[in-house]
Design a protein around this motif. Structure first.
Motif, mmCIF file in Angstrom:
data_model
loop_
_atom_site.group_PDB
_atom_site.id
_atom_site.type_symbol
_atom_site.label_atom_id
_atom_site.label_comp_id
_atom_site.label_asym_id
_atom_site.label_seq_id
_atom_site.Cartn_x
_atom_site.Cartn_y
_atom_site.Cartn_z
ATOM 1 N N SER A 1 -3.505 -9.212 -7.071
ATOM 2 C CA SER A 1 -4.825 -8.652 -6.099
ATOM 3 C C SER A 1 -4.633 -7.299 -5.677
ATOM 4 C CB SER A 1 -5.204 -9.854 -4.622
ATOM 5 O OG SER A 1 -4.113 -10.093 -3.982
ATOM 6 N N SER B 1 -8.416 -3.045 -13.604
ATOM 7 C CA SER B 1 -8.681 -4.515 -12.636
ATOM 8 C C SER B 1 -9.762 -5.358 -14.077
ATOM 9 C CB SER B 1 -9.601 -3.985 -11.532
ATOM 10 O OG SER B 1 -10.738 -3.749 -11.883
ATOM 11 N N ARG C 1 -6.521 -2.911 -6.544
ATOM 12 C CA ARG C 1 -6.741 -2.435 -5.850
ATOM 13 C C ARG C 1 -7.958 -0.876 -6.063
ATOM 14 N NH1 ARG C 1 -5.021 -3.548 0.342
ATOM 15 N NH2 ARG C 1 -7.003 -1.550 0.351
ATOM 16 N N GLU D 1 0.863 -1.389 -0.058
ATOM 17 C CA GLU D 1 -0.065 0.004 -0.204
ATOM 18 C C GLU D 1 0.798 1.126 0.022
ATOM 19 O OE1 GLU D 1 -2.401 -0.549 3.359
ATOM 20 O OE2 GLU D 1 -3.742 -2.059 2.407
#
Length: 296
Positions: free
Chosen positions: A62, A139, A66, A39
């Protein structure tokens, strides 16, 4: 006989050792980087780098996809004229490179109509059964919007020669999102279709567009923009140039949005001539106004 036996034992050990080594190497420690570390890294990466990161391994895919983690600020991608319904070509201003974006299922066959908050607006043209999708280019996530048949004047539109020639691009004038998080309770879509004299709204779960009358006679909406939780509409009017209306609260279902109308003058067509030696150039065009959100 003894020599052969020892050789077999050594070979067996090597093979077994190879398996052990392979298993140990297969456990790549960088695959299990803590999410909080990822992050911190992701906001420093551009969209292209996040796509590259997503194909390294499943754990990284994954996290890098985000939508709640923003990418590093970059110049936008320019979508080039669509030559195929199966992919989009784009030019990345920051790197001076072009690329191709394959469209995920079931979007192949759809046509690009614009973008908002990082989502592409795609339309699958099937006359009265035409459908509209939101597609995330990173995504691949998708959100289907209400059928175009529930938009104003659509049935009349598909019977025109204009629809046969230009398709949805001559009908879907402005489609904007309130937020990039389509799972948020605040998420909604505002749009103008056809004659652009009515405002259409959508919230998750709706099966048709909510159609609202927000204009006076002989006015039309030319652009829409969500900013700071408010919806702004650029309106062409004969006698209200430069006026910004008082905010009004629009309610539909359990959602509400504050609307402000920004009035613009009727655009003028430019029609002039320029002479160059032995030939004459006819210059003809029009100027359009748009709503733009500043980051400063």
């Amino acid at each position: 006989m003894e020599v052969i036996t020892e050789t077999l034992v050594i070979c067996a050990c090597l093979v077994f050792g190879g398996v052990v080594i392979k298993r140990k190497l297969h456990r790549k420690p960088w695959e299990t980087l803590p999410d909080d570390v990822m992050e911190i890294i992701l906001p420093h990466l551009c969209v292209r780098d996040r796509i590259r990161l997503s194909i390294v391994c499943k754990p990284w895919s994954s996290v890098s996809m985000r939508s709640d983690i923003p990418s590093a600020p970059r110049l936008p991608w320019l979508i080039l004229p669509q030559s195929s319904p199966n992919y989009l070509s784009y030019f990345e201003l920051s790197e001076g490179k072009s690329g191709r974006l394959e469209l995920p299922e079931p979007v192949p066959g759809g046509w690009f109509q614009g973008s908002s908050k990082g989502w592409m607006i795609m339309v699958m043209e099937k006359d009265l059964d035409s459908t509209m999708f939101l597609v995330n280019p990173i995504s691949g996530a998708q959100q289907q919007l209400p059928p175009l048949s529930t938009a104003p004047c659509f049935q009349k539109e598909v019977e025109t020669a204009r629809w046969k020639r230009y398709g949805a691009s001559a009908f879907c004038f402005s489609v904007v999102l309130s937020t990039s998080d389509i799972t948020s309770h605040q998420f909604m879509v505002a749009a103008t279709f056809g004659e652009t004299d009515r405002l259409c709204l959508y919230k998750p779960g709706d099966r048709k567009w909510t159609i609202l009358e927000v204009l006076d006679a002989n006015e039309c909406i030319t652009d829409l923009l969500f900013s700071s939780g408010k919806l702004y509409a650029l309106v062409i009017s004969h006698n209200k140039n430069g006026v910004i209306s008082s905010p009004r609260n629009l309610k539909f279902g359990d959602h509400a949005v504050e609307l402000k109308l920004v009035y613009d003058k009727i655009p003028r067509n430019n029609d002039s001539f320029e002479e160059y030696d032995d030939y004459l150039v006819h210059l003809k065009g029009a100027t359009d106004s748009h709503l733009v959100e500043s980051n400063y």
